[in-house]
Design a protein around this motif. Structure first.
Motif, PDB file in Angstrom:
ATOM      1  N   VAL A   1       0.843  -1.200   0.000  1.00 12.77           N
ATOM      2  CA  VAL A   1       0.000   0.000   0.000  1.00 12.77           C
ATOM      3  C   VAL A   1       0.876   1.247   0.000  1.00 12.77           C
ATOM      4  CG1 VAL A   1      -1.677   1.341   1.320  1.00 12.77           C
ATOM      5  CG2 VAL A   1      -1.967  -1.137   1.096  1.00 12.77           C
ATOM      6  N   GLU A   2       1.843   1.294   0.904  1.00 11.87           N
ATOM      7  CA  GLU A   2       2.713   2.465   0.991  1.00 11.87           C
ATOM      8  C   GLU A   2       3.578   2.609  -0.262  1.00 11.87           C
ATOM      9  OE1 GLU A   2       2.474   4.737   3.425  1.00 11.87           O
ATOM     10  OE2 GLU A   2       0.789   3.483   4.108  1.00 11.87           O
ATOM     11  N   LYS A   3       4.034   1.493  -0.791  1.00 13.65           N
ATOM     12  CA  LYS A   3       4.835   1.522  -2.012  1.00 13.65           C
ATOM     13  C   LYS A   3       4.020   2.071  -3.177  1.00 13.65           C
ATOM     14  CE  LYS A   3       7.509  -2.008  -2.691  1.00 13.65           C
ATOM     15  NZ  LYS A   3       8.083  -3.323  -3.101  1.00 13.65           N
ATOM     16  N   GLY A   4       2.737   1.684  -3.245  1.00 14.81           N
ATOM     17  CA  GLY A   4       1.868   2.194  -4.295  1.00 14.81           C
ATOM     18  C   GLY A   4       1.697   3.700  -4.209  1.00 14.81           C
ATOM     19  N   LYS A   5       1.534   4.207  -3.011  1.00 15.49           N
ATOM     20  CA  LYS A   5       1.422   5.661  -2.826  1.00 15.49           C
ATOM     21  C   LYS A   5       2.679   6.360  -3.329  1.00 15.49           C
ATOM     22  CE  LYS A   5      -1.498   5.282   1.329  1.00 15.49           C
ATOM     23  NZ  LYS A   5      -1.518   5.513   2.810  1.00 15.49           N
ATOM     24  N   ASN A   6       3.834   5.827  -2.957  1.00 16.96           N
ATOM     25  CA  ASN A   6       5.093   6.430  -3.409  1.00 16.96           C
ATOM     26  C   ASN A   6       5.229   6.372  -4.917  1.00 16.96           C
ATOM     27  OD1 ASN A   6       5.792   6.900  -0.758  1.00 16.96           O
ATOM     28  ND2 ASN A   6       7.835   6.006  -0.926  1.00 16.96           N
ATOM     29  N   TYR A   7       4.803   5.255  -5.497  1.00 17.44           N
ATOM     30  CA  TYR A   7       4.922   5.070  -6.939  1.00 17.44           C
ATOM     31  C   TYR A   7       4.135   6.150  -7.682  1.00 17.44           C
ATOM     32  CZ  TYR A   7       4.875   2.624 -11.460  1.00 17.44           C
ATOM     33  OH  TYR A   7       5.017   2.288 -12.778  1.00 17.44           O
TER      34      TYR A   7
ATOM     35  N   TRP B   1      -8.241   6.081  -6.826  1.00 19.37           N
ATOM     36  CA  TRP B   1      -7.210   5.170  -7.340  1.00 19.37           C
ATOM     37  C   TRP B   1      -6.634   4.314  -6.225  1.00 19.37           C
ATOM     38  CZ3 TRP B   1      -2.285   4.793  -5.633  1.00 19.37           C
ATOM     39  CH2 TRP B   1      -1.762   5.868  -4.903  1.00 19.37           C
ATOM     40  N   ILE B   2      -6.458   4.894  -5.037  1.00 18.51           N
ATOM     41  CA  ILE B   2      -5.887   4.128  -3.932  1.00 18.51           C
ATOM     42  C   ILE B   2      -6.883   3.077  -3.458  1.00 18.51           C
ATOM     43  CG2 ILE B   2      -6.621   5.779  -2.163  1.00 18.51           C
ATOM     44  CD1 ILE B   2      -3.401   3.644  -2.173  1.00 18.51           C
ATOM     45  N   LYS B   3      -8.175   3.373  -3.538  1.00 19.22           N
ATOM     46  CA  LYS B   3      -9.185   2.377  -3.190  1.00 19.22           C
ATOM     47  C   LYS B   3      -9.144   1.209  -4.172  1.00 19.22           C
ATOM     48  CE  LYS B   3     -12.442   5.718  -1.167  1.00 19.22           C
ATOM     49  NZ  LYS B   3     -13.819   6.294  -1.279  1.00 19.22           N
ATOM     50  N   ALA B   4      -8.983   1.530  -5.453  1.00 21.64           N
ATOM     51  CA  ALA B   4      -8.929   0.482  -6.464  1.00 21.64           C
ATOM     52  C   ALA B   4      -7.687  -0.386  -6.283  1.00 21.64           C
ATOM     53  CB  ALA B   4      -8.941   1.109  -7.857  1.00 21.64           C
ATOM     54  N   TYR B   5      -6.578   0.255  -5.996  1.00 22.81           N
ATOM     55  CA  TYR B   5      -5.319  -0.470  -5.809  1.00 22.81           C
ATOM     56  C   TYR B   5      -5.391  -1.374  -4.579  1.00 22.81           C
ATOM     57  CZ  TYR B   5      -0.353  -1.131  -4.661  1.00 22.81           C
ATOM     58  OH  TYR B   5       0.859  -1.663  -4.332  1.00 22.81           O
ATOM     59  N   THR B   6      -5.880  -0.837  -3.473  1.00 23.65           N
ATOM     60  CA  THR B   6      -5.995  -1.624  -2.241  1.00 23.65           C
ATOM     61  C   THR B   6      -6.976  -2.776  -2.416  1.00 23.65           C
ATOM     62  OG1 THR B   6      -5.503   0.350  -0.933  1.00 23.65           O
ATOM     63  CG2 THR B   6      -6.486  -1.501   0.227  1.00 23.65           C
TER      64      THR B   6
ATOM     65  N   GLU C   1       0.209 -13.013 -10.314  1.00 22.30           N
ATOM     66  CA  GLU C   1      -1.008 -12.436 -10.888  1.00 22.30           C
ATOM     67  C   GLU C   1      -1.416 -11.183 -10.128  1.00 22.30           C
ATOM     68  OE1 GLU C   1      -4.246 -15.101 -12.212  1.00 22.30           O
ATOM     69  OE2 GLU C   1      -5.551 -13.876 -10.923  1.00 22.30           O
ATOM     70  N   MET C   2      -1.380 -11.241  -8.809  1.00 23.10           N
ATOM     71  CA  MET C   2      -1.742 -10.086  -7.998  1.00 23.10           C
ATOM     72  C   MET C   2      -0.868  -8.889  -8.332  1.00 23.10           C
ATOM     73  SD  MET C   2      -1.455  -9.570  -3.858  1.00 23.10           S
ATOM     74  CE  MET C   2       0.353  -9.530  -3.943  1.00 23.10           C
ATOM     75  N   GLN C   3       0.440  -9.124  -8.428  1.00 21.89           N
ATOM     76  CA  GLN C   3       1.332  -8.006  -8.690  1.00 21.89           C
ATOM     77  C   GLN C   3       1.098  -7.422 -10.078  1.00 21.89           C
ATOM     78  OE1 GLN C   3       3.019  -6.360  -6.716  1.00 21.89           O
ATOM     79  NE2 GLN C   3       3.754  -7.603  -5.028  1.00 21.89           N
ATOM     80  N   THR C   4       0.769  -8.255 -11.048  1.00 25.00           N
ATOM     81  CA  THR C   4       0.482  -7.758 -12.392  1.00 25.00           C
ATOM     82  C   THR C   4      -0.769  -6.895 -12.387  1.00 25.00           C
ATOM     83  OG1 THR C   4       1.452  -9.762 -13.330  1.00 25.00           O
ATOM     84  CG2 THR C   4       0.092  -8.433 -14.783  1.00 25.00           C
ATOM     85  N   MET C   5      -1.806  -7.358 -11.701  1.00 21.16           N
ATOM     86  CA  MET C   5      -3.048  -6.597 -11.597  1.00 21.16           C
ATOM     87  C   MET C   5      -2.820  -5.268 -10.879  1.00 21.16           C
ATOM     88  SD  MET C   5      -5.685  -8.334 -12.883  1.00 21.16           S
ATOM     89  CE  MET C   5      -6.242 -10.008 -13.243  1.00 21.16           C
ATOM     90  N   ALA C   6      -2.115  -5.331  -9.763  1.00 25.51           N
ATOM     91  CA  ALA C   6      -1.883  -4.125  -8.967  1.00 25.51           C
ATOM     92  C   ALA C   6      -1.041  -3.116  -9.731  1.00 25.51           C
ATOM     93  CB  ALA C   6      -1.204  -4.500  -7.652  1.00 25.51           C
ATOM     94  N   GLN C   7      -0.047  -3.599 -10.436  1.00 24.23           N
ATOM     95  CA  GLN C   7       0.798  -2.712 -11.216  1.00 24.23           C
ATOM     96  C   GLN C   7      -0.015  -1.998 -12.300  1.00 24.23           C
ATOM     97  OE1 GLN C   7       4.535  -4.360 -12.435  1.00 24.23           O
ATOM     98  NE2 GLN C   7       4.780  -2.936 -14.136  1.00 24.23           N
ATOM     99  N   GLY C   8      -0.963  -2.722 -12.898  1.00 23.71           N
ATOM    100  CA  GLY C   8      -1.806  -2.101 -13.917  1.00 23.71           C
ATOM    101  C   GLY C   8      -2.611  -0.932 -13.377  1.00 23.71           C
ATOM    102  N   VAL C   9      -3.135  -1.078 -12.164  1.00 23.85           N
ATOM    103  CA  VAL C   9      -3.902   0.012 -11.547  1.00 23.85           C
ATOM    104  C   VAL C   9      -3.000   1.225 -11.328  1.00 23.85           C
ATOM    105  CG1 VAL C   9      -5.152   0.738  -9.472  1.00 23.85           C
ATOM    106  CG2 VAL C   9      -5.581  -1.522 -10.464  1.00 23.85           C
TER     107      VAL C   9
END
Length: 399
Positions: free
Chosen positions: A100-106, A177-182, A153-161
């Motif tokens: 979650v935190e990594k996604g925010k930074n990304y 976007w953060i809701k969709a990613y989480t 698979e999870m990482q591929t999906m999450a990366q797409g978001v």
């Protein structure tokens, strides 16, 4: 110097591309199976000098979450050291929060920072501080029928978001976007419980961390050693998995082993991060050292017998260590947990290291790593600051 051909693959897949991390993990393990000698265990006679109590060996499966498994194993040993009943801490809960935190930074960095499964030892402390902890049986992360982690698979999906968010197609990011990613993470790993019962008492992740695990995040420090930075000061460790840009203390190369030795002698275990793709590292044989001769220069007979008993080692210098890091021969491949000290039949000392690839090698999930290997191939160590020699702690102003 020894196994450069595997480095570009590791750098590109294990550390950066989340969709390939599980494959890279399997690739690394399989490549290390070639670094072995028959009947190696019969040729080594290890005698334990220090063996600190730790919890059973785990298996991270097809996920690049070694950092979470190793550092949570470290925290479990800290519980034992503190006189507490250890509990298996959910490694995937820690990883989920880091994602979650990594996604925010990304998104904040417009995609110019690492994604994927990889992380650092300090991530476990940081996530513990912010999100608390869960017992493994409350949050296994096995939410869709698998028996071990399988994150590709999870990482591929999450990366797409996240990539869609970075493209910013509306010209202004919505808060969704953060809701969709989480939601992607939780659909694979499971919803995080707001409260749960443990041994007849109700907890939240925060109260469980405080009342059951009971560690103080401020008691833990991370150290590294590179001569390009001033010694006994802090710097940002420039490795891809340091996505949070945390700072570490810089010590001299020989200080690394002096600190580990002091910690072990005083009952503290140590989290370890470093490079394991060398020809002198054999998971199957459970031994890691730095041969005195480059692998490419060895005869066929020498290559065949590389793990048939104790061997002479190359002397390591700070210049060698820095050069190997600068030219990508030392990368942050893997995280493990140092739990003791042993000697071979010639009196040479090795650290006893707990891995997270299951009990699948000659030593049932543990291996023996020489001090020269640690000096050469360590990218960082994590420990309780009480394990640092007082003179070194004073130099770093660690109180």
């Amino acid at each position: 110097m020894y196994n450069f051909s595997v480095k570009p693959f590791l750098a590109a897949s294990l550390l950066v591309a989340g969709m390939q991390v599980g494959f890279a993990q399997d690739y690394l393990v399989n490549s290390l199976k070639n670094n072995q000698s028959a009947n190696s265990k019969d040729s080594f006679q290890f005698t334990d000098v220090i063996n600190i109590e730790n919890t059973p060996v785990k298996n991270q499966g097809s996920s690049g979450t070694c950092w979470s498994y190793s550092a949570n194993s470290f925290l479990e040993s800290e519980m034992i050291r503190m006189g507490k009943q250890p509990v298996e801490i959910s490694q995937v809960y820690t990883a989920r929060n880091a994602y979650v935190e990594k996604g925010k930074n990304y998104v904040r960095m417009h995609g110019a920072i690492t994604l994927g499964d990889g992380g650092a030892l300090h991530d476990v402390i940081n996530m513990y501080r912010k999100y608390g902890a869960l017992p493994q049986n409350v949050y296994t992360g096995l939410n869709y029928g698998t028996t071990v982690n399988k994150f590709e698979e999870m990482q591929t999906m999450a990366q797409g978001v996240l990539e869609a968010a970075v493209k910013n197609p509306n010209g202004e990011l919505s808060p969704n976007w953060i809701k969709a990613y989480t939601a992607v993470l939780d659909s694979y790993l499971g919803d995080v419980p707001q409260s749960f019962d443990y041994k007849g008492k109700k907890y939240t992740p925060q109260t469980f961390a405080k009342e059951v695990v009971g560690i103080n995040p401020d008691d833990y420090v991370e150290l590294s050693s590179f001569k390009e930075h001033p010694y006994y000061s802090k710097f940002v460790l420039m490795v891809p998995d340091n996505w949070s840009l945390d700072m570490v203390y810089n010590v001299k190369m020989d200080d690394l082993t002096a600190i580990i030795d002091n910690a072990l002698k005083n009952g503290y275990t140590v989290g370890w991060a470093g490079d394991v793709s060398e020809k002198g590292f054999s998971w199957k044989n459970g031994v890691a050292y730095i041969p005195s001769k480059n692998f490419a220069d060895m005869t066929a007979e020498e290559k065949e017998s590389i793990f048939k008993g104790p061997q002479a080692e190359m002397e390591i210098t700070e210049d060698m260590r820095q050069k190997a890091f600068d030219n990508y021969q030392t990368t942050d491949d893997h995280g493990m947990h140092i739990v003791g000290l042993s000697k071979d039949q010639n009196g040479k000392e090795y650290y006893i290291v707990k891995n997270s690839w299951g009990a699948t090698n000659d030593y049932k999930g543990y291996l023996y790593m020489s001090k020269n290997f640690v000096k050469y191939k360590t990218t960082a160590i994590l420990l309780n600051k009480g394990g640092i020699p007082k003179d070194l702690a004073k130099k770093m102003d660690i109180k």
